[in-house]
Design a protein around this motif. Structure first.
Motif, PDB file in Angstrom:
ATOM      1  N   LYS A 159      84.481   3.880  44.322  1.00 55.69           N
ATOM      2  CA  LYS A 159      83.229   4.499  43.862  1.00 55.69           C
ATOM      3  C   LYS A 159      82.276   4.534  45.053  1.00 55.69           C
ATOM      4  O   LYS A 159      81.983   3.486  45.641  1.00 55.69           O
ATOM      5  CB  LYS A 159      82.612   3.709  42.710  1.00 55.69           C
ATOM      6  CG  LYS A 159      81.379   4.374  42.133  1.00 55.69           C
ATOM      7  CD  LYS A 159      80.969   3.734  40.831  1.00 55.69           C
ATOM      8  CE  LYS A 159      79.878   4.575  40.210  1.00 55.69           C
ATOM      9  NZ  LYS A 159      79.821   4.367  38.780  1.00 55.69           N
ATOM     10  N   ASN A 160      81.832   5.720  45.409  1.00 59.80           N
ATOM     11  CA  ASN A 160      80.927   5.908  46.545  1.00 59.80           C
ATOM     12  C   ASN A 160      81.481   5.262  47.817  1.00 59.80           C
ATOM     13  O   ASN A 160      80.758   4.579  48.568  1.00 59.80           O
ATOM     14  CB  ASN A 160      79.534   5.349  46.236  1.00 59.80           C
ATOM     15  CG  ASN A 160      78.916   6.019  45.027  1.00 59.80           C
ATOM     16  OD1 ASN A 160      79.120   7.209  44.789  1.00 59.80           O
ATOM     17  ND2 ASN A 160      78.173   5.242  44.240  1.00 59.80           N
ATOM     18  N   GLY A 161      82.775   5.445  48.074  1.00 59.68           N
ATOM     19  CA  GLY A 161      83.398   4.937  49.302  1.00 59.68           C
ATOM     20  C   GLY A 161      83.644   3.443  49.326  1.00 59.68           C
ATOM     21  O   GLY A 161      83.973   2.887  50.368  1.00 59.68           O
ATOM     22  N   LYS A 162      83.497   2.781  48.177  1.00 61.00           N
ATOM     23  CA  LYS A 162      83.666   1.329  48.122  1.00 61.00           C
ATOM     24  C   LYS A 162      84.644   0.978  46.981  1.00 61.00           C
ATOM     25  O   LYS A 162      84.629   1.608  45.924  1.00 61.00           O
ATOM     26  CB  LYS A 162      82.295   0.695  47.852  1.00 61.00           C
ATOM     27  CG  LYS A 162      82.284  -0.811  47.888  1.00 61.00           C
ATOM     28  CD  LYS A 162      80.852  -1.331  47.678  1.00 61.00           C
ATOM     29  CE  LYS A 162      80.938  -2.830  47.433  1.00 61.00           C
ATOM     30  NZ  LYS A 162      79.942  -3.313  46.519  1.00 61.00           N
ATOM     31  N   VAL A 163      85.486  -0.031  47.216  1.00 59.32           N
ATOM     32  CA  VAL A 163      86.415  -0.461  46.176  1.00 59.32           C
ATOM     33  C   VAL A 163      85.663  -1.312  45.167  1.00 59.32           C
ATOM     34  O   VAL A 163      85.050  -2.326  45.517  1.00 59.32           O
ATOM     35  CB  VAL A 163      87.596  -1.280  46.781  1.00 59.32           C
ATOM     36  CG1 VAL A 163      88.523  -1.759  45.662  1.00 59.32           C
ATOM     37  CG2 VAL A 163      88.369  -0.451  47.788  1.00 59.32           C
TER      38      VAL A 163
END
Length: 169
Positions: A159-163
């Motif tokens: 989500k938004n480049g983050k796990v």
């Protein structure tokens, strides 16, 4: 004449002995060659079968990773990780694929299974690798939910480049 009969008998015994020895040597050579041929052919057949089975398993795993990636992408778009809608997707994933159990795992390691069970899997390698952003395949392990031996496939939920979690099946 006695000498001649003894000579003929001796020749007969020698000829018979030579014949028997030739038959024994022929049989031993035949079985030796057959055994070597069977060993070589068996090894080739086993190697071919293992290679085909490996390719088949790899194809099946790729398909299942595809299912998991698709669902993980949808889950990543939702407002919260563990929602009724996301849990319904897990249930349909389990029903529509050959995956026997699915779980949505939060960043702290709390796994929410399709059957309603909850367990902490923060110590499991597949969870740690998933949180690092890797697709993972566990070694065979005993399921903490149903005590069956399982192999877990895991994909990160981004989500938004983050796990933000791991989807496991």
């Amino acid at each position: 004449t006695m000498k001649k009969k003894t000579f003929e008998l001796r020749n007969y015994v020698i000829a018979t002995g030579v014949f028997i020895m030739a038959v024994v040597v022929g049989i031993l050579l035949f079985f030796g060659c057959v055994q070597r041929s069977v060993a070589v052919n068996s090894r080739e057949i086993v190697m071919t079968n293992v290679s085909r089975q490996s390719e088949h398993i790899k194809a099946i795993l790729d398909i299942h990773y595809g299912y998991l990636r698709g669902i993980a992408k949808e889950i990543g778009k939702s407002e919260e990780l563990v929602s009724d809608e996301n849990m319904e997707m897990l249930i349909s994933l389990e029903e529509e694929t050959a995956l026997e159990r699915t779980a949505l795992i939060e960043a702290d390691g709390t796994a929410h299974y399709d059957n309603g069970a909850e367990k902490n899997v923060s110590s499991r390698r597949y969870f740690k690798e998933g949180m690092e952003g890797k697709e993972t395949l566990s070694d065979p392990l005993e399921s903490s939910v149903d005590k069956e031996t399982r192999v877990i496939l895991g994909v990160p939920v981004w989500k938004n480049g983050k796990v933000i979690g791991v989807l496991g099946g």
